[in-house]
Design a protein around this motif. Structure first.
Motif, PDB file in Angstrom:
ATOM      1  N   THR A  63       0.819  -1.217   0.000  1.00  0.00           N
ATOM      2  CA  THR A  63       0.000   0.000   0.000  1.00  0.00           C
ATOM      3  C   THR A  63       0.851   1.264   0.000  1.00  0.00           C
ATOM      4  OG1 THR A  63      -0.056   0.267   2.410  1.00  0.00           O
ATOM      5  CG2 THR A  63      -1.685  -1.235   1.447  1.00  0.00           C
ATOM      6  N   ASP A  64       0.184   2.402  -0.180  1.00  0.00           N
ATOM      7  CA  ASP A  64       0.854   3.698  -0.068  1.00  0.00           C
ATOM      8  C   ASP A  64       1.219   4.021   1.379  1.00  0.00           C
ATOM      9  OD1 ASP A  64       0.780   4.218  -2.794  1.00  0.00           O
ATOM     10  OD2 ASP A  64      -1.035   5.459  -2.694  1.00  0.00           O
ATOM     11  N   GLN A  65       0.724   3.234   2.330  1.00  0.00           N
ATOM     12  CA  GLN A  65       1.027   3.450   3.753  1.00  0.00           C
ATOM     13  C   GLN A  65       2.195   2.573   4.218  1.00  0.00           C
ATOM     14  OE1 GLN A  65      -2.370   2.962   2.671  1.00  0.00           O
ATOM     15  NE2 GLN A  65      -2.348   5.198   2.510  1.00  0.00           N
TER      16      GLN A  65
END
Length: 149
Positions: A30-32
């Motif tokens: 993910t982008d996290q």
């Protein structure tokens, strides 16, 4: 009577669980800076094992690229550090690094990639980890790989 018993036996086979090992895993990033799993089990009965990596975020690989790298756990920090100068075109992995057992390419948001490796490269009782080698990611994006059964 024999036909009835045969039919019952065949129906019973259809309802029993399959004993074949699962030799593939899907992993999402993910982008996290997270993977959707922290542990992967690889069956000794698999000749090869495939990891399908999908980046579910939207950021480009230059900003938030991810890959999936397999190594002995003790080798993970060195691989990540030594790979930084290699840059994004080399998936932040030093060329010819023999500590790397398998790895995918670096991908950005919305992209997918896969890697297949020989299971005989793993040894029972050894500690293995998977991680992302994008600079700064391996401390959060990691998990264990265990050879089972």
């Amino acid at each position: 009577m024999l036909r009835k018993l045969t039919l019952v036996a065949l129906l019973g086979l259809g309802s029993s669980p399959l004993l074949a090992a699962e030799c593939t895993v899907d992993v999402e990033s993910t982008d996290q800076m997270t993977f959707n799993t922290q542990a992967i089990e690889v069956s000794k009965s698999c000749e090869t094992f495939t990891v399908n990596l999908k980046h579910t975020g939207s950021l480009p690989k230059t900003a938030m690229g991810h890959n999936w790298v397999l190594s002995k756990t003790a080798d993970m920090p060195g691989i990540a550090t030594d790979g930084i100068p290699a840059g994004p075109d080399a998936s932040y992995l030093k060329a010819g690094d023999e500590r790397v057992i398998a790895h995918t390419d670096l991908i950005g948001g919305g992209e997918s990639t896969s890697v297949t490796f020989d299971v005989n490269k793993l040894s029972a009782g050894e500690d293995y980890s998977f991680f992302c080698s994008f600079p700064g990611h391996y401390s959060m994006m990691k998990g264990s790989v265990k050879l089972v059964d």
